[in-house]
Design an enzyme around this catalytic site. Structure first.
Site, PDB file in Angstrom:
ATOM      1  N   ARG B 264      93.875 -12.748  10.594  1.00  0.00           N
ATOM      2  CA  ARG B 264      93.722 -13.358  11.906  1.00  0.00           C
ATOM      3  C   ARG B 264      93.769 -14.870  11.702  1.00  0.00           C
ATOM      4  O   ARG B 264      93.328 -15.371  10.672  1.00  0.00           O
ATOM      5  CB  ARG B 264      92.392 -12.962  12.564  1.00  0.00           C
ATOM      6  N   GLU B 293      97.092 -19.276  18.811  1.00  0.00           N
ATOM      7  CA  GLU B 293      98.251 -18.384  18.722  1.00  0.00           C
ATOM      8  C   GLU B 293      98.800 -18.165  20.118  1.00  0.00           C
ATOM      9  O   GLU B 293      98.083 -17.641  20.972  1.00  0.00           O
ATOM     10  CB  GLU B 293      97.815 -17.043  18.096  1.00  0.00           C
ATOM     11  N   HIS B 312     103.067 -13.037  14.781  1.00  0.00           N
ATOM     12  CA  HIS B 312     102.180 -11.865  14.921  1.00  0.00           C
ATOM     13  C   HIS B 312     102.996 -10.588  15.103  1.00  0.00           C
ATOM     14  O   HIS B 312     102.737  -9.786  16.010  1.00  0.00           O
ATOM     15  CB  HIS B 312     101.203 -12.049  16.097  1.00  0.00           C
TER      16      HIS B 312
END
Lengths: 322, 345
Positions: B264, B293, B312
């Site tokens: 993460r 993000e 991602h």
């Protein structure tokens, strides 16, 4: 005092100066050579150059005009048009370094496979243009699994075999086609299945990796009829030689969706002209013949090339001599 | 107003608004579905057995469907808070269509008798594949290579060893921080590349596991940082792992080393990472996740040639999206029919 022999070296050896030749030889570089060609065609006894350098060299100089040449040590695996037969006739020893290149080339093949399958270049473009969104991973960036896919290796020499070795960790199904079938033990070690025909390989491959050298048999081996046999989702990776694939047919196949995308470390012509269609296609990754462009590989090749040259000039064993 | 694959008007008329525990196998409930899943066109067909309300439309007119909604398929579970639940009195099942569920208070859902599940294991192999994509792309200078091949100067296009020189992956030392399913799959792939693999994990893996992937245990994070050429960060996000990789950790790494983050974004301190790259404390980074993000397009990390961002997309393959969606749909159905879920939280 024994006179030192003169050797001609090219840029790669000059720039990555890990081995000092100056203790044993009089070393001249390309600029020095061309500044006094007449003298140096006479005094140069050894040459170290890369396969890429060979074509440049042969365009400028007739290699038979060296009067005292005794050894040519190629710093790489290919000879790129060097007339070895002619050189041997004139008692010039020639060596290449075939083994060092296999693993970095196999690694690059995997970089291409994974980058193409997982849309890495697309992700880079998205992030730079500011259109990155969290949702991109649900749309533009959706790729295909490498894990569990069918890998088709065309050319199961050193490089092809290294490529097969890496497939096991990804649970890939490995098929290969080669002039001659590998031994059963070789096949079992990498869990690879032989395809009798090129056609059988092309039909089944999710990833086709071309790792053959360029010969009369392999030139333009992959043309429109061969591409048409492939899956529309297939990805073609070329780390062999550009001329194995018909470039125009490849462009058409990529534009029509006959295959999905391509990763090319070698092309025909090489390098491609600025305006070539392959340069402007989103589903094509091109690298400038970077298969051996790692620090470790360059240093290793330089060291071996120097050892080969020393052996060639002193009657020792070159590894390997052609 | 709302859309489904194919609207069955008979269902709408006969649908009951009573709060009921459905013991039969009949479906047709009204469910809420996160809007980005609309993009998975063929998967939406599978939702035909339900009445689907897309989240973006729901949020604009909460009152219209709030009492009808009995299930929720989501990917970002963190948006489910008390306020969200107040509007959904008949919610029975939350089926998380991903592995991660950070920010979700699972006990809060349990107190309200809401069953909740995630899909933890299907992403491991595709995420490990992406990890290797990042390892190879950073090691072999994908960005610089592409630039070199596009350069107007012919000499540049012909000399990658001078303009885009990389480093070997084969035979290099790999350090895996977090040896859960993803970390283990990464170690598995590393064996084919003859990598020298070390790992650090809360708990040591059994010897059989270690032997199968030829991985050696490091007793401390510091030890792992010092010896890794490639450091793969694949821990889950917890209070302990937040900002686990900061200035101090990056300073311990080799200047030639490469950081790969597939965990993460906030496991790595972003500004410390930028500084470390600028100062040459590490040589490159491959990031599937970032904090924030996505990164704003003028963020320094976006423009560094030695940084690869993969958006991602660890689980972003056709095959995996399909499998996860199917599993989360099965979980949703199981939630309605009191069946077992995989994986119930």
């Amino acid at each position: 005092m024994a006179c030192k022999q003169t050797v001609l070296i090219w840029e790669q050896l000059e720039r990555f100066n890990t081995v000092d030749l100056n203790t044993d030889f009089t070393v001249i570089n390309v600029d020095t050579f061309f500044s006094n060609i007449k003298q140096h065609l006479n005094d140069v006894e050894g040459i170290i150059l890369t396969p890429m350098d060979i074509s440049k060299f042969l365009n400028c100089v007739d290699i038979s005009s060296f009067s005292n040449l005794k050894a040519v040590s190629v710093c790489g695996a290919g000879i790129n048009g060097l007339d070895v037969v002619e050189l041997r006739k004139r008692k010039v020893r020639v060596s290449i370094i075939p083994q060092v290149t296999a693993e970095p080339t196999a690694d690059l093949a995997y970089m291409m496979m994974l980058a193409a399958a997982r849309n890495l270049t697309e992700a880079l473009e998205i992030s730079k243009k500011g259109s990155a969104t969290i949702d991109a991973a649900y749309s533009k960036l959706i790729g295909r699994n490498v894990t569990g896919a069918t890998l088709g290796i065309l050319g199961m020499g050193n490089i092809g075999y290294c490529i097969a070795k890496r497939a096991m960790g990804f649970r890939m199904k490995v098929l290969y086609h080669n002039r001659t079938r590998r031994s059963q033990l070789d096949e079992e070690c990498v869990n690879a299945k032989y395809c009798n025909t090129l056609e059988a390989l092309l039909k089944q491959a999710d990833f086709l990796v071309i790792a053959v050298p360029l010969t009369a048999e392999t030139r333009k081996l992959i043309r429109q009829p061969q591409l048409a046999l492939m899956k529309p989702t297939a990805i073609l990776i070329n780390v062999g030689r550009g001329s194995v694939v018909d470039t125009d047919d490849l462009v058409e196949a990529l534009q029509n969706g006959t295959i999905s995308s391509a990763g090319l470390d070698v092309t025909e012509p090489e390098p491609l002209p600025q305006d070539h269609p392959l340069r402007h296609m989103q589903n094509v990754i091109i690298t400038p013949h970077s298969a051996t462009a790692t620090v470790e590989c360059i240093n290793e090749m330089n060291q071996q090339a120097v050892q080969n040259l020393k052996a060639g000039l002193s009657g020792g064993v070159m590894n390997i001599e052609l | 107003m709302f859309t489904t694959g194919s609207i069955n008007t008979i269902w709408i008329i006969s649908f009951s608004r009573k709060k009921q525990s459905i013991m039969s196998t009949e479906l047709g409930q009204t469910i809420l579905c996160e809007s980005k899943l609309k993009k998975l066109f063929d998967l939406v067909e599978m939702l035909k057995c339900f009445q689907v309300v897309w989240l973006d439309e729901y949020l604009q007119r909460k009152d219209r469907f709030s009492k009808e909604i009995e299930g929720f398929i989501c990917t970002k579970a963190g948006l489910i808070d008390e306020q969200f639940l107040d509007h959904l009195p008949n919610l029975k099942v939350v089926s998380i269509c991903s592995a991660g569920f950070e920010g979700l208070d699972v006990s809060m859902l349990h107190r309200l008798n809401i069953r909740v599940s995630n899909v933890p294991h299907l992403v491991s192999e595709s995420t490990a594949d992406l990890t290797f994509a990042l390892i190879l792309a950073t090691a072999r200078q994908l960005r610089k290579n592409i630039q070199s091949s596009q350069h107007p100067d012919l000499e540049v296009r012909m000399s990658p060893q001078f303009t885009s020189l990389g480093t070997d992956v084969t035979g290099a030392t790999l350090g895996i921080l977090g040896m859960g399913s993803i970390g283990y799959c990464v170690a598995m792939r590393a064996t084919g590349f003859r990598m020298n693999t070390f790992y650090y994990n809360r708990n040591r893996r059994p010897k059989l596991d270690e032997d199968r992937v030829n991985a050696k245990y490091c007793r401390s994070l510091d030890e792992l940082l010092k010896l890794s050429q490639f450091l793969v960060v694949s821990v889950p996000l917890t209070p302990e792992t937040e900002n686990m990789i900061g200035h101090k950790e990056l300073a311990l790494m080799k200047p030639s080393s490469i950081l790969i983050n597939v965990s993460r974004g906030c496991v790595v301190d972003t500004s410390a990472l930028v500084e470390a790259l600028n100062d040459g404390k590490i040589s490159a980074a491959g990031l599937d996740v970032t904090e924030p993000e996505p990164l704003p397009y003028d963020h320094p990390l976006v423009h560094m040639d030695n940084v690869i961002l993969s958006g991602h997309s660890g689980a972003a393959t056709v095959e995996v999206r399909k499998k996860i969606f199917k599993q989360s749909l099965e979980n949703l159905k199981a939630g309605f029919t009191s069946g077992p879920m995989n994986n119930e939280l």
